[in-house]
Design an enzyme around this catalytic site. Structure first.
Site, short mmCIF file in Angstrom:
data_model
loop_
_atom_site.label_atom_id
_atom_site.label_comp_id
_atom_site.label_asym_id
_atom_site.label_seq_id
_atom_site.Cartn_x
_atom_site.Cartn_y
_atom_site.Cartn_z
N LYS A 128 -16.47 -95.89 67.27
CA LYS A 128 -17.51 -96.82 66.84
C LYS A 128 -17.03 -98.26 66.95
O LYS A 128 -15.96 -98.61 66.44
CB LYS A 128 -17.93 -96.52 65.41
CG LYS A 128 -19.06 -97.39 64.87
CD LYS A 128 -19.42 -96.99 63.45
CE LYS A 128 -20.59 -97.79 62.91
NZ LYS A 128 -20.28 -99.22 62.75
N GLY A 169 -29.11 -103.75 63.82
CA GLY A 169 -30.42 -104.36 63.96
C GLY A 169 -31.60 -103.42 63.91
O GLY A 169 -32.74 -103.87 63.93
N HIS A 227 -21.03 -104.09 64.55
CA HIS A 227 -20.83 -103.98 63.09
C HIS A 227 -21.94 -104.71 62.33
O HIS A 227 -21.72 -105.30 61.28
CB HIS A 227 -19.46 -104.55 62.71
CG HIS A 227 -18.80 -103.82 61.58
ND1 HIS A 227 -17.85 -102.85 61.79
CD2 HIS A 227 -18.94 -103.91 60.23
CE1 HIS A 227 -17.43 -102.39 60.62
NE2 HIS A 227 -18.09 -103.01 59.65
N SER A 241 -18.32 -93.22 54.51
CA SER A 241 -17.38 -94.30 54.77
C SER A 241 -16.02 -94.05 54.12
O SER A 241 -15.95 -93.46 53.03
CB SER A 241 -17.95 -95.62 54.24
OG SER A 241 -16.98 -96.67 54.33
N GLY A 300 -28.51 -98.47 59.05
CA GLY A 300 -27.72 -98.89 57.92
C GLY A 300 -28.50 -99.61 56.84
O GLY A 300 -29.07 -99.00 55.95
N ARG A 301 -28.58 -100.94 56.94
CA ARG A 301 -29.10 -101.77 55.86
C ARG A 301 -30.46 -101.31 55.29
O ARG A 301 -30.63 -101.30 54.08
CB ARG A 301 -29.21 -103.22 56.32
CG ARG A 301 -27.88 -103.96 56.43
CD ARG A 301 -28.13 -105.39 56.85
NE ARG A 301 -26.94 -106.21 56.96
CZ ARG A 301 -26.32 -106.49 58.11
NH1 ARG A 301 -26.78 -105.96 59.25
NH2 ARG A 301 -25.26 -107.28 58.11
N TYR A 322 -11.45 -95.82 58.81
CA TYR A 322 -10.79 -97.08 59.13
C TYR A 322 -9.30 -96.78 59.28
O TYR A 322 -8.72 -96.02 58.50
CB TYR A 322 -10.99 -98.11 58.02
CG TYR A 322 -12.34 -98.79 58.01
CD1 TYR A 322 -12.75 -99.59 59.08
CD2 TYR A 322 -13.19 -98.64 56.92
CE1 TYR A 322 -13.98 -100.22 59.06
CE2 TYR A 322 -14.43 -99.27 56.90
CZ TYR A 322 -14.81 -100.06 57.97
OH TYR A 322 -16.04 -100.68 57.95
N GLN A 327 -16.26 -91.33 58.49
CA GLN A 327 -15.89 -92.57 59.18
C GLN A 327 -14.52 -93.01 58.70
O GLN A 327 -14.26 -93.12 57.50
CB GLN A 327 -16.91 -93.67 58.89
CG GLN A 327 -16.56 -95.02 59.50
CD GLN A 327 -15.85 -95.93 58.51
OE1 GLN A 327 -15.93 -95.73 57.31
NE2 GLN A 327 -15.14 -96.91 59.02
N ARG A 346 -21.34 -108.42 61.57
CA ARG A 346 -20.41 -108.74 60.49
C ARG A 346 -18.98 -108.95 60.97
O ARG A 346 -18.08 -109.19 60.16
CB ARG A 346 -20.45 -107.63 59.43
CG ARG A 346 -21.78 -107.55 58.71
CD ARG A 346 -22.01 -106.23 58.01
NE ARG A 346 -21.26 -106.05 56.77
CZ ARG A 346 -21.66 -106.50 55.59
NH1 ARG A 346 -22.76 -107.23 55.48
NH2 ARG A 346 -20.95 -106.24 54.50
N ARG A 393 -17.04 -113.63 56.32
CA ARG A 393 -18.43 -113.54 55.86
C ARG A 393 -18.65 -114.62 54.80
O ARG A 393 -18.23 -114.49 53.64
CB ARG A 393 -18.71 -112.13 55.33
CG ARG A 393 -18.47 -111.10 56.45
CD ARG A 393 -18.47 -109.67 55.98
NE ARG A 393 -17.97 -108.80 57.06
CZ ARG A 393 -17.77 -107.50 56.94
NH1 ARG A 393 -18.03 -106.89 55.78
NH2 ARG A 393 -17.30 -106.80 57.96
N THR A 434 -13.83 -96.28 63.35
CA THR A 434 -14.32 -97.65 63.55
C THR A 434 -13.17 -98.49 64.09
O THR A 434 -12.12 -98.61 63.43
CB THR A 434 -14.86 -98.24 62.23
OG1 THR A 434 -15.98 -97.45 61.82
CG2 THR A 434 -15.31 -99.68 62.42
#
Length: 465
Positions: free
Chosen positions: A340, A397, A364, A222, A418-419, A241, A239, A367, A274, A265
């Site tokens: 992305k 997901g 995302h 990232s 990811g998570r 930004y 990645q 998010r 959030r 991204t």
């Protein structure tokens, strides 16, 4: 406060040749701490703990292992150094993993004295990580934007996909080997870009990247990595930004010269609101920074009722990034370009026109825009729009190998996870988690009658929504 810039290394070897540091034997990494409970009785043997795993569909609330648990009667210690040592499977006492001793206000905290357990499925790492992370960090990782409608939709949409398995395929084992954006991968999985991994582990990105290299899958670094991208080992993609200062964009692209792909991204003109972070007044501790950027001072300024991380991205990220910027970037670099954050088939076609090698169908992880379509629901339209011109990856997901199988059957070339891997990182179980994911995927392939990924692509599926 100002954060001193991190000077890039003068020279950098190609990523494919980057050395991977020797790893702790897997047997010592299998012992992840359980959630915040104390054991009143002697723990059951490991075989008994595997007897009651959570169903694959119950992915947002994995239960604690099936041992006799009761709330701790005494207040939890303030430091994990107060906890008794664990015992490895061979019975030799060993200390708790080092990352559990991080002392920042939002970092991992101890819950109670407990015996280590192993996850039976990838989804169970969430409950295990919740037991060692502070509430604010858990919310930062697990939360979505707004009312978290899209966060929940990602899971419910994947649960609605139904596969029609084939039978009598005559295969003794399944081979999930793949190529993603020209990169050889042991399975069609890459580790998704995730910010500030030192929040959950002192080695953060270094540890998860080493595990990815050992598992033979790409790791996506990232822009908001808490270690400089030059220090990340293994097969990496970078990645990006889009920043307000184009000179910083150019510098980051130049620093990523040893990476195998550039992932831009494009779904964060501003950070989604959030609410968990807002309610927590979430800010980074002083020892966690965006090491690839010149300063992150806004991200450390805790203000009640505000997200300091959102304040930092608002000052650093450009909301005006356009397709013309992407064309400029494509003309400037020889990287395979991955776009992305695509959900609309028209944007996927535009990415093809710009010269992208792949797109990632992504909201995302729920998010950004709350109420956006679930990624798996957007996937068929994007696949139809681009055909075989470019790779189509998917994230948001994914919680199991069966989810990977579903995404491939619907048309994805591969997925980003990811998570679950960040939760595994929190309990020092990255190797175990990636091994579980491979096992879940190969089991699902065999049960669907598929010896390889080409057969997965031929599976019939339907959406029960």
């Amino acid at each position: 406060m100002g954060i001193e810039p991190v000077a890039p290394e003068a020279e950098r070897a190609p990523r494919a040749d980057a050395p991977v540091a020797p790893r702790t034997p897997a047997s010592e990494l299998d012992a992840a701490p359980a959630p915040a409970f104390a054991l009143d009785v002697a723990p059951a043997p490991a075989s008994a703990l595997d007897a009651a795993p959570a169903p694959a569909s119950a992915l947002d609330a994995a239960p604690a292992p099936a041992s006799a648990l009761a709330p701790a009667s005494d207040p939890p210690p303030t430091s994990v150094s107060d906890r008794a040592p664990t015992s490895a499977p061979d019975g030799v006492p060993r200390p708790f993993p080092a990352q559990l001793q991080v002392g920042s206000p939002v970092g991992p905290t101890a819950a109670a004295v407990m015996e280590p357990v192993r996850a039976a499925c990838l989804a169970e790492y969430e409950a295990l990580a919740t037991g060692v992370l502070s509430g604010a960090v858990s919310d930062f990782i697990s939360g979505g934007s707004g009312a978290e409608l899209t966060l929940r939709a990602n899971r419910s949409a994947l649960d609605r996909v139904r596969i029609t398995p084939r039978v009598m395929a005559g295969a003794e084992r399944a081979d999930p080997a793949s190529r993603l954006v020209g990169t050889a991968a042991a399975m069609p999985v890459a580790v998704a870009p995730m910010a500030y991994q030192r929040l959950v582990h002192p080695e953060g990105e270094l540890e998860l990247a080493r595990a990815a290299a050992a598992a033979g899958v790409p790791y996506v670094v990232s822009t908001l990595s808490s270690y400089p991208l030059e220090k990340i080992p293994g097969e990496c993609w970078f990645q990006l930004y889009w920043l307000r200062d184009r000179r910083q964009v150019e510098a980051l692209v130049d620093r990523a010269a040893g990476c195998s792909a550039l992932v831009v991204t494009v779904d964060v003109p501003v950070m989604g609101r959030r609410l968990r972070d807002v309610r927590n007044g979430f800010a980074l501790p002083d020892d966690v920074v965006a090491a690839n950027l010149e300063t992150t001072r806004e991200a450390h300024a805790a203000v009640p009722g505000l997200s300091a991380v959102a304040a930092h991205t608002a000052s650093a990220f450009s909301p005006t990034v356009s397709w013309e910027d992407l064309e400029w970037l494509k003309n400037r670099t020889e990287f395979p370009l991955v776009v992305k954050g695509i959900l609309d088939p028209r944007d996927a076609k535009r990415a093809v026109d710009v010269g992208a090698s792949a797109v990632v169908v992504s909201n995302h992880g729920g998010r950004q825009l709350d109420g956006a379509i679930a990624s798996i629901d957007a996937l068929p339209g994007v696949v139809d729009a681009v055909g075989n011109e470019i790779d189509v990856l998917m994230d948001s997901g994914i919680r199991s190998g069966t989810d990977v199988l579903k995404a491939l059957a619907v048309g994805a070339s591969g997925v980003l996870v990811g998570r679950p891997l960040l939760w595994a990182l929190a309990v020092d179980a990255c190797d175990e988690a990636l091994g579980l994911l491979r096992t879940e995927l190969t089991d699902a392939m065999l049960l669907a009658g598929c010896a390889d990924l080409a057969a997965v692509k031929e599976l019939s599926w339907r959406n029960d929504g």
